[in-house]
Design a protein around this motif. Structure first.
Motif, PDB file in Angstrom:
ATOM      1  N   LEU A 104       0.851  -1.191   0.000  1.00  0.00           N
ATOM      2  CA  LEU A 104       0.000   0.000   0.000  1.00  0.00           C
ATOM      3  C   LEU A 104       0.881   1.233   0.000  1.00  0.00           C
ATOM      4  N   VAL A 105       0.580   2.179  -0.889  1.00  0.00           N
ATOM      5  CA  VAL A 105       1.275   3.463  -0.918  1.00  0.00           C
ATOM      6  C   VAL A 105       0.303   4.551  -0.486  1.00  0.00           C
ATOM      7  N   LEU A 106       0.678   5.300   0.540  1.00  0.00           N
ATOM      8  CA  LEU A 106      -0.083   6.468   0.971  1.00  0.00           C
ATOM      9  C   LEU A 106       0.650   7.704   0.487  1.00  0.00           C
ATOM     10  N   ILE A 107      -0.065   8.607  -0.169  1.00  0.00           N
ATOM     11  CA  ILE A 107       0.527   9.825  -0.731  1.00  0.00           C
ATOM     12  C   ILE A 107      -0.020  11.019   0.041  1.00  0.00           C
ATOM     13  N   PRO A 108       0.711  11.491   1.048  1.00  0.00           N
ATOM     14  CA  PRO A 108       0.217  12.656   1.794  1.00  0.00           C
ATOM     15  C   PRO A 108       0.274  13.917   0.935  1.00  0.00           C
ATOM     16  N   VAL A 109      -0.813  14.672   0.926  1.00  0.00           N
ATOM     17  CA  VAL A 109      -0.854  15.953   0.226  1.00  0.00           C
ATOM     18  C   VAL A 109      -1.534  16.967   1.121  1.00  0.00           C
ATOM     19  N   GLN A 110      -1.116  18.202   0.998  1.00  0.00           N
ATOM     20  CA  GLN A 110      -1.749  19.288   1.728  1.00  0.00           C
ATOM     21  C   GLN A 110      -2.768  19.965   0.821  1.00  0.00           C
ATOM     22  N   PRO A 111      -3.761  20.648   1.399  1.00  0.00           N
ATOM     23  CA  PRO A 111      -4.789  21.299   0.580  1.00  0.00           C
ATOM     24  C   PRO A 111      -4.233  22.513  -0.143  1.00  0.00           C
ATOM     25  N   ALA A 138      -2.881   2.188  -3.887  1.00  0.00           N
ATOM     26  CA  ALA A 138      -2.424   3.535  -3.543  1.00  0.00           C
ATOM     27  C   ALA A 138      -3.616   4.408  -3.166  1.00  0.00           C
ATOM     28  N   ARG A 139      -3.376   5.318  -2.216  1.00  0.00           N
ATOM     29  CA  ARG A 139      -4.402   6.269  -1.788  1.00  0.00           C
ATOM     30  C   ARG A 139      -3.750   7.605  -1.442  1.00  0.00           C
ATOM     31  N   PHE A 140      -4.436   8.684  -1.764  1.00  0.00           N
ATOM     32  CA  PHE A 140      -4.045   9.987  -1.260  1.00  0.00           C
ATOM     33  C   PHE A 140      -4.515  10.131   0.186  1.00  0.00           C
ATOM     34  N   VAL A 141      -3.762  10.900   0.979  1.00  0.00           N
ATOM     35  CA  VAL A 141      -4.168  11.248   2.334  1.00  0.00           C
ATOM     36  C   VAL A 141      -4.078  12.765   2.476  1.00  0.00           C
ATOM     37  N   LEU A 142      -5.191  13.396   2.783  1.00  0.00           N
ATOM     38  CA  LEU A 142      -5.185  14.842   3.012  1.00  0.00           C
ATOM     39  C   LEU A 142      -4.591  15.118   4.393  1.00  0.00           C
ATOM     40  N   ASN A 143      -3.497  15.867   4.434  1.00  0.00           N
ATOM     41  CA  ASN A 143      -2.773  16.114   5.673  1.00  0.00           C
ATOM     42  C   ASN A 143      -2.652  17.616   5.919  1.00  0.00           C
ATOM     43  N   ASP A 163      -7.335   8.485  -9.924  1.00  0.00           N
ATOM     44  CA  ASP A 163      -6.907   7.158  -9.513  1.00  0.00           C
ATOM     45  C   ASP A 163      -5.414   7.290  -9.222  1.00  0.00           C
ATOM     46  N   PRO A 164      -4.992   7.123  -7.976  1.00  0.00           N
ATOM     47  CA  PRO A 164      -5.738   6.607  -6.825  1.00  0.00           C
ATOM     48  C   PRO A 164      -6.682   7.628  -6.206  1.00  0.00           C
ATOM     49  N   PRO A 165      -7.706   7.140  -5.488  1.00  0.00           N
ATOM     50  CA  PRO A 165      -8.633   8.040  -4.793  1.00  0.00           C
ATOM     51  C   PRO A 165      -8.046   8.543  -3.480  1.00  0.00           C
ATOM     52  N   VAL A 166      -8.792   9.393  -2.810  1.00  0.00           N
ATOM     53  CA  VAL A 166      -8.371   9.933  -1.517  1.00  0.00           C
ATOM     54  C   VAL A 166      -9.107   9.192  -0.404  1.00  0.00           C
ATOM     55  N   LEU A 167      -8.398   8.904   0.684  1.00  0.00           N
ATOM     56  CA  LEU A 167      -9.042   8.294   1.848  1.00  0.00           C
ATOM     57  C   LEU A 167      -9.972   9.309   2.517  1.00  0.00           C
ATOM     58  N   ALA A 168     -11.063   8.817   3.077  1.00  0.00           N
ATOM     59  CA  ALA A 168     -12.011   9.712   3.747  1.00  0.00           C
ATOM     60  C   ALA A 168     -11.412  10.311   5.019  1.00  0.00           C
ATOM     61  N   ALA A 169     -10.549   9.565   5.696  1.00  0.00           N
ATOM     62  CA  ALA A 169      -9.923  10.058   6.932  1.00  0.00           C
ATOM     63  C   ALA A 169      -8.894  11.126   6.595  1.00  0.00           C
TER      64      ALA A 169
END
Length: 217
Positions: A104-111, A138-143, A163-169
């Motif tokens: 699993l790849v998590l891609i942290p991104v800021q708004p 893979a999923r984006f993570v809003l941080n 694609d990939p989508p963003v996690l709801a959390a």
């Protein structure tokens, strides 16, 4: 399961998320090893600070900032339930190796629009890795975001079409993360009832719901 936190852009909070996710899984009784694959060595620095503060080891932290990661991480995974990779920014060979190692790849991104644009190269690398690892998730993570801000909502809406989508959390801009890191702690150790601790726990739950590999057991 091997979880890699990766983004070509620096300063998006990969190390903070990697450490605190590892802490949540360790607190659940899982055997966790965090691989510091960033030449800057921030996770190793955190581990050393924790030792200086006289705190018990929360989980193992090892430095593997080299492009043989895809061969070495699975070896470490034989003796662990969770491997967390704190990935490097802007080092393509290390990034490729981490992608080949991960489940699993998590891609942290800021708004920020800048973070969205910077993710294009990351997505290209994921596409390249999927040639060899088609099962890679893979999923984006809003941080570091204010969930109620217009920019956060716009960023989430934009990523929803990707694609990939963003996690709801999502993870907010919380001073607790910096306060914990200064003393080699995790936000759950400061107070597990804080918004920061609750958000990390929710992120771990969202990852569990993906039902990937050993995390689903």
């Amino acid at each position: 399961m091997i979880v890699a936190l990766l983004n070509q852009k620096g300063g998006v909070g990969k190390t903070t998320l990697a450490l605190n996710l590892a802490g949540v899984w360790a607190s659940q009784g899982k055997r966790v090893t965090l691989i510091d694959a960033d030449p800057q060595g921030s996770a190793l620095d955190w581990s050393q600070q924790r030792s200086r503060e006289g705190l018990a080891r929360a989980f193992g932290v090892v430095g593997l900032a080299r492009d043989t990661l895809h061969r070495e991480a699975p070896e470490l995974a034989r003796d662990a339930d969770m491997i967390v990779i704190d990935g490097p920014p802007r080092v393509a060979s290390l990034m490729r190796s981490a992608l080949l190692a991960a489940d699993l790849v998590l891609i942290p991104v800021q708004p920020s629009p800048l973070d969205g644009w910077a993710s294009a190269e990351m997505l290209a690398l994921i596409g390249e890795a999927r040639i060899y690892r088609p099962e890679l998730v893979a999923r984006f993570v809003l941080n570091r975001c204010g969930a109620r801000t217009v920019l956060a909502r716009e960023t989430a809406a934009t990523l929803a079409d990707h694609d990939p989508p963003v996690l709801a959390a999502t993870i907010g801009q919380r001073v607790a993360f910096a306060a914990a890191a200064q003393s080699g702690q995790l936000v759950s150790e400061l107070n597990d009832g804080t918004p920061a601790a609750r958000e990390i726990a929710a992120l771990a739950d969202a990852i569990k719901c993906l039902s990937i590999g050993r995390a689903a057991r």
